[in-house]
Design an enzyme around this catalytic site. Structure first.
Site, short mmCIF file in Angstrom:
data_model
loop_
_atom_site.label_atom_id
_atom_site.label_comp_id
_atom_site.label_asym_id
_atom_site.label_seq_id
_atom_site.Cartn_x
_atom_site.Cartn_y
_atom_site.Cartn_z
CB CYS A 165 15.76 21.67 37.20
SG CYS A 165 15.02 23.19 38.32
CB CYS A 191 10.21 26.38 33.95
SG CYS A 191 9.53 25.33 34.99
#
Length: 257
Positions: free
Chosen positions: A67, A180
């Site tokens: 992440c 992302c």
């Protein structure tokens, strides 16, 4: 492996392919999704507490944070708090700029990731003569979760989020960094909806190589590994996990609440 939701599965898939004999625990902190909506101190406190419980329960040899938002905000505190090695995820600006032929690169991330000083430092350090455009998407991570759950959004919704990535003023964008880990879940649709072909840079293969290097070669007599999932909301793992080879789940640590 800890992510705010299902985006980290794109990294898990590559890591598991590189080290199929390892045992994996995939943690989706969906009770905190999206991380970009949390105050930085709140996110740090949440993940340090949650990680402490996870490490105590599972005794991992290595922790992957697939992440960008969590990595750029929380990794320093995690490394100070725990002795286990951590592998984070940062926007792949260096390889993207090195590979760009038109010298025009877009970085597509969450609003939190593109606002981070860490991201701006990567551009200063590695962009060279590339023009780098930062595009913060408010909704694309949620759209990726919906796609995986079998409830895809209309093309127009996705195009609205990614359109600023594509610039053509006589020198077209030719590279888009997917900053992302949720976004590769939409990769087929992103390619189909792009106004011209570009290279979408997914960080997952590089993370898998780093994990394999840190773990070293597998034992000679290694058997097949296991994979299970934890959702901090307490919901049962969705059926879509089976596409990634994860078939079992368990209750979340108490820190997730």
């Amino acid at each position: 492996m800890l992510d705010s939701g299902l985006g980290g599965l794109t990294v898990y898939r590559e890591v598991a392919a590189a080290r199929p004999h390892a045992d994996y625990v995939y943690v989706a902190d969906d009770a905190g999704f999206p991380y970009g909506g949390l105050d930085e101190k709140v996110l740090v406190d949440r993940l340090v507490k949650l990680m402490g419980e996870l490490i105590a329960a599972h005794r991992p040899d290595l922790v992957v944070i697939p992440c960008n938002t969590a990595s750029t905000i929380v990794l320093p505190d995690l490394r100070k708090s725990f002795s286990v090695p951590f592998v984070g995820t940062v926007p792949a600006i260096k390889p993207a700029c090195a590979a760009s032929a038109t010298r025009r690169v877009s970085v597509l991330g969450t609003e939190a990731t593109v606002a981070r000083e860490y991201t701006h430092a990567l551009i200063r350090d590695y962009a060279g003569d590339c023009q780098v455009i930062l595009v913060g998407s408010k909704h694309l991570a949620a759209y990726a979760e919906a796609e995986l759950a079998g409830a895809p959004l209309a093309d127009a919704a996705i195009v609205a989020e990614v359109a600023p990535c594509f610039v053509d003023d006589g020198r077209r964008t030719d590279t888009v960094v997917l900053a992302c880990t949720h976004y590769p879940l939409l990769l087929d649709r992103l390619r189909a909806l792009a106004p011209w072909p570009v290279n979408f840079v997914d960080p997952a293969p590089a993370i898998a190589r780093r994990v394999a290097d840190l773990l070293g070669p597998p034992p000679a007599a290694a058997s097949g590994g296991t994979a299970r999932a934890i959702f901090t909301s307490g919901r049962p793992p969705p059926a879509a996990l089976s596409r990634f080879g994860i078939y079992s789940g368990e209750l979340a640590p108490s820190a997730a609440g």
